[in-house]
Design an enzyme around this catalytic site. Structure first.
Site, PDB file in Angstrom:
ATOM      1  N   GLY A  49     -13.069   1.893   6.563  1.00  0.00           N
ATOM      2  CA  GLY A  49     -12.163   2.960   6.981  1.00  0.00           C
ATOM      3  C   GLY A  49     -11.709   3.942   5.918  1.00  0.00           C
ATOM      4  O   GLY A  49     -11.491   5.110   6.210  1.00  0.00           O
ATOM      5  N   GLU A 104      -6.274   2.563   1.309  1.00  0.00           N
ATOM      6  CA  GLU A 104      -6.464   2.005   2.650  1.00  0.00           C
ATOM      7  C   GLU A 104      -6.360   3.130   3.678  1.00  0.00           C
ATOM      8  O   GLU A 104      -5.703   4.151   3.434  1.00  0.00           O
ATOM      9  CB  GLU A 104      -5.389   0.922   2.878  1.00  0.00           C
ATOM     10  N   ASP A 105      -6.993   2.946   4.818  1.00  0.00           N
ATOM     11  CA  ASP A 105      -6.897   3.974   5.860  1.00  0.00           C
ATOM     12  C   ASP A 105      -5.525   3.950   6.542  1.00  0.00           C
ATOM     13  O   ASP A 105      -4.777   4.918   6.497  1.00  0.00           O
ATOM     14  CB  ASP A 105      -8.049   3.857   6.883  1.00  0.00           C
ATOM     15  N   ASP A 108      -0.609  -0.954   9.083  1.00  0.00           N
ATOM     16  CA  ASP A 108      -0.011  -1.188  10.395  1.00  0.00           C
ATOM     17  C   ASP A 108       0.988  -2.337  10.242  1.00  0.00           C
ATOM     18  O   ASP A 108       2.125  -2.122   9.829  1.00  0.00           O
ATOM     19  CB  ASP A 108      -1.161  -1.506  11.363  1.00  0.00           C
ATOM     20  N   GLY A 110       0.806  -4.601   8.000  1.00  0.00           N
ATOM     21  CA  GLY A 110       0.925  -4.840   6.568  1.00  0.00           C
ATOM     22  C   GLY A 110       0.289  -6.149   6.126  1.00  0.00           C
ATOM     23  O   GLY A 110       0.182  -6.432   4.937  1.00  0.00           O
ATOM     24  N   THR A 112      -2.846  -7.248   6.247  1.00  0.00           N
ATOM     25  CA  THR A 112      -4.093  -7.103   5.498  1.00  0.00           C
ATOM     26  C   THR A 112      -3.807  -6.814   4.027  1.00  0.00           C
ATOM     27  O   THR A 112      -4.360  -7.451   3.125  1.00  0.00           O
ATOM     28  CB  THR A 112      -4.935  -5.944   6.090  1.00  0.00           C
ATOM     29  N   LEU A 113      -2.929  -5.854   3.789  1.00  0.00           N
ATOM     30  CA  LEU A 113      -2.643  -5.465   2.408  1.00  0.00           C
ATOM     31  C   LEU A 113      -1.857  -6.516   1.649  1.00  0.00           C
ATOM     32  O   LEU A 113      -2.034  -6.670   0.447  1.00  0.00           O
ATOM     33  CB  LEU A 113      -1.907  -4.129   2.373  1.00  0.00           C
ATOM     34  N   PHE A 157      -3.374   5.147  18.959  1.00  0.00           N
ATOM     35  CA  PHE A 157      -4.567   4.626  18.292  1.00  0.00           C
ATOM     36  C   PHE A 157      -5.342   5.812  17.745  1.00  0.00           C
ATOM     37  O   PHE A 157      -5.696   6.738  18.466  1.00  0.00           O
ATOM     38  CB  PHE A 157      -5.429   3.795  19.246  1.00  0.00           C
ATOM     39  N   ASP A 164     -12.109   4.379  12.882  1.00  0.00           N
ATOM     40  CA  ASP A 164     -13.005   4.170  14.010  1.00  0.00           C
ATOM     41  C   ASP A 164     -12.347   3.531  15.216  1.00  0.00           C
ATOM     42  O   ASP A 164     -11.283   2.928  15.129  1.00  0.00           O
ATOM     43  CB  ASP A 164     -14.157   3.248  13.590  1.00  0.00           C
ATOM     44  N   ARG A 170     -15.943   7.954  13.123  1.00  0.00           N
ATOM     45  CA  ARG A 170     -15.596   8.022  11.704  1.00  0.00           C
ATOM     46  C   ARG A 170     -15.923   9.382  11.102  1.00  0.00           C
ATOM     47  O   ARG A 170     -15.323   9.808  10.125  1.00  0.00           O
ATOM     48  CB  ARG A 170     -16.353   6.943  10.912  1.00  0.00           C
TER      49      ARG A 170
END
Ligand code: IMP
Ligand code: MG
Length: 192
Positions: A49, A104-105, A108, A110, A112-113, A157, A164, A170
């Protein structure tokens, strides 16, 4: 031309234009160049992303830097991050004593980060900061601090500019919102 039977371009509403992105990326690049002056900057992009944003951003940074990428896979439902993340492509550079900027894209929940930051810190970098294109901070579930934000977009979204929906869109130069009703299955819109 179909998009594999899901939302078509008619179901998209542009919310940030190519020109607005360009302007904001320039500002971020300027700020980062100032903040990282005299530092050993390594920019780490999260695939896939962030690749478009990162490609533009590094060309607006006027100090020397190195780049690397990670690829992450989430165990949970793609729309609802479970926090169970795993690295499917690790960094290749040695980041010990380097000043890492993760690109990061979207941030949301948080989750993942939060995970990535913990893993990167095991490599003993001098610092780790985060730059994201879009912050959905109303949806945050863990208190992660994002140091540089392109745009605050709480609802919807989003696709385009690297983002994507099932690997499509993308390539679009702007940022688009999928109009309500056509969002991915399982997507829980923020009602704020
Ligand atoms: P989280 O912060 O762990 O919840 O995960 C954020 C990730 O979910 C982002 O890196 C995106 O890959 C994905 N994501 C969240 N919202 C959107 C969206 O609106 N469009 C596309 N991907 C999204
Ligand atoms: Mg992502």
């Amino acid at each position: 031309m179909g998009y594999y039977g899901m939302a078509t371009k008619d179901n998209l509403e542009q919310i940030v234009s190519k020109e607005e992105i360009q302007k904001r990326v320039k500002e971020l690049g300027k700020q980062i160049s100032k903040d990282y002056k005299e530092k050993k900057l390594v920019v780490i992009g999260i695939l896939k992303g962030a690749f478009v944003f990162m490609a533009d951003l590094i060309r607006e940074i006027s100090i020397p830097l190195q780049i690397d990428f990670v690829r992450l896979a989430s165990y949970g439902n793609l729309m609802q991050s479970s926090g169970e993340v795993r690295i499917t492509k690790d960094i290749e550079l040695n980041i010990e004593d380097k000043d890492v900027l993760v690109v990061e894209d979207i941030v949301d929940t948080g989750l993942t980060l939060q995970y990535l930051e913990e893993v990167l810190k095991l490599h003993k970098p001098a610092s780790v900061k985060i730059c994201c294109l879009i912050d959905k901070k109303e949806r945050r579930r863990v208190p992660i601090s994002v140091d540089y934000v392109g745009f605050d977009i709480p609802r919807g979204f989003l696709v385009g500019y690297g983002l994507d929906f099932e690997e499509n869109y993308r390539e679009l130069p702007g940022i688009f919102k999928i109009i309500p009703g056509y969002e991915p299955e399982g997507f829980i819109p923020s009602d704020k």
